[in-house]
Design an enzyme around this catalytic site. Structure first.
Site, short mmCIF file in Angstrom:
data_model
loop_
_atom_site.label_atom_id
_atom_site.label_comp_id
_atom_site.label_asym_id
_atom_site.label_seq_id
_atom_site.Cartn_x
_atom_site.Cartn_y
_atom_site.Cartn_z
CE1 TYR A 137 4.23 -0.49 2.28
CE2 TYR A 137 3.79 -1.06 4.56
CZ TYR A 137 3.63 -0.21 3.49
OH TYR A 137 2.89 0.93 3.65
CE LYS A 189 6.77 7.76 -11.80
NZ LYS A 189 5.98 8.93 -12.24
CG ASP A 222 2.81 10.31 -11.73
OD1 ASP A 222 2.34 9.31 -12.30
OD2 ASP A 222 3.75 10.98 -12.22
CG ASP A 246 0.49 2.94 3.07
OD1 ASP A 246 -0.49 2.80 3.82
OD2 ASP A 246 1.46 3.69 3.31
CG ASP A 250 -3.90 7.24 4.16
OD1 ASP A 250 -4.28 6.06 4.38
OD2 ASP A 250 -3.29 7.92 5.01
#
Ligand code: IPM
Ligand code: MN
Length: 354
Positions: A137, A189, A222, A246, A250
């Site tokens: 970010y 990850k 994932d 982020d 959602d």
């Protein structure tokens, strides 16, 4: 009487409406719990930018460093190129105030519909602790030969030992304080990001040694998305980097009933924190009274918790639960609630005043 100075940034689109409902609820609970909120309003957002070119003047930032907390509606407007207000206002506030925790509870309240088959409020109750000041970010990078066939674009992912450690430590503490499943899941990850997330894993297990009472769990991001849908009951607290946080929140918002109910806090445990619904400015609903203020009201609950008014926070959450169970709000989606934004605020306020 105890008094709190709360900066309020209604912002763009539906921001002002949902904030009005949120303020109504916080004012109501303050009367009940015998404290006072002094609201200090800031007209930051698209209108000010388009009128004056100002996004976040230094003088305003200095003032914001002195308040007890910030209550934010939404930022974003179709007249402004994406990225300008997001970076210049929202991200700048998070970074300048060093709000290194982005706390996002994923709770399915009774009476709220989830798109997940066979899952109920008993299955969905966890918190995502998203790192909020580093990672992808920061906007470190650049173009080379922009606009040519040989163009190169680089965007760096920055992770500091200090930044990783403080968010992981916060997450362990939170898992202990929640005292539920006592399980902290690191989402990363590390099988691909073998430097950045190697650091995360090492710090996670190292700090974890200080928390023998907390189960250390791990999921690749994932797979985590799959578990959110298949087995959300597995999760208690998740800690993850800025970008993954982020994205997965959602998805989290959807399984808890939609963006209309998902709240978040940008927290600096030693400084000024900022609370907001995680939805955007939804310009198409601006001024219609169709936006759902529940997320903003729950962000208000988180604000109360952070300034030390936990009992008031609990009262707000109870009132929200009752409102959701009452069946008076037909849907959590904007435009389908059956009552207006302000009526939802009034309903919850009336449940507080009893
Ligand atoms: C969020 C938003 C922001 C983010 C955007 C608006 C910069 O999506 O709060 O989740 O990516 O953090
Ligand atoms: Mn987001």
């Amino acid at each position: 009487m105890k008094k709190y100075n709360i900066a309020v940034i209604p912002g763009d689109g539906i921001g002002p409406e949902v904030i009005e409902a949120g303020r109504m609820v916080l004012d109501e609970v303050s009367k009940k719990r015998d404290f006072k909120i002094e609201w200090i309003e800031y007209d930051l957002g698209a209108n000010r930018y388009l009128k004056t070119g100002e996004i976040l003047p230094d003088s305003v930032l200095e003032e914001l460093k002195k308040v007890d907390a910030i209550y934010l509606g939404a930022i974003g407007d179709p007249r402004v190129k994406p990225g300008i207000l997001e970076k210049g206002l929202l991200l700048k506030l998070r970074f300048s105030l060093d709000q290194y925790i982005n706390l996002r509870p994923i709770v399915l309240y009774e009476g709220v519909e989830t798109p997940l088959k066979n899952k109920t409020h008993e299955d969905i109750d966890f918190v995502v602790v998203r790192e909020n000041t580093e990672g992808l970010y920061l906007g470190i990078g650049g173009f080379f030969k922009k606009g040519t066939k040989d163009e190169v674009a680089i965007q760096e992912m920055l992770n500091t030992r200090k930044g990783v450690e403080r968010v992981i430590r916060y997450a362990f503490e939170l898992t202990r304080k929640r005292n539920k499943k006592k399980r902290l899941t690191l989402v990363d990850k590390a099988n691909v990001l073998t430097y950045a997330h190697d650091l995360w894993e090492r710090v996670f297990y190292e700090v974890g040694e200080e928390y023998p009472d907390i189960e250390k769990d791990h999921a690749y991001v994932d797979a985590c998305c799959m578990w959110f849908v298949k087995n959300p009951e597995w999760f208690d607290v998740i800690v993850t980097c800025n970008m993954f946080g982020d994205i997965i929140t959602d998805l989290g918002a959807v399984i808890q009933g939609g963006m209309g109910v998902a709240a978040g806090g940008n927290i600096n445990p030693e400084g000024v924190s900022m609370f907001e619904p995680i939805h955007g400015s939804a310009p198409k609903y601006a001024g219609t009274g169709k936006a759902n203020p529940i997320a903003t009201i729950l962000a208000g609950k988180m604000l109360l918790d952070e300034i030390g008014e936990e009992e008031a926070g609990r009262v707000v959450e109870e009132a929200v639960k009752k409102a959701l169970k009452s069946g008076k709000i037909k849907s959590m989606d904007a435009g389908k609630m059956g009552i207006t934004t302000l009526e939802v605020g009034e309903l919850i306020s009336s449940l507080i005043s009893g």
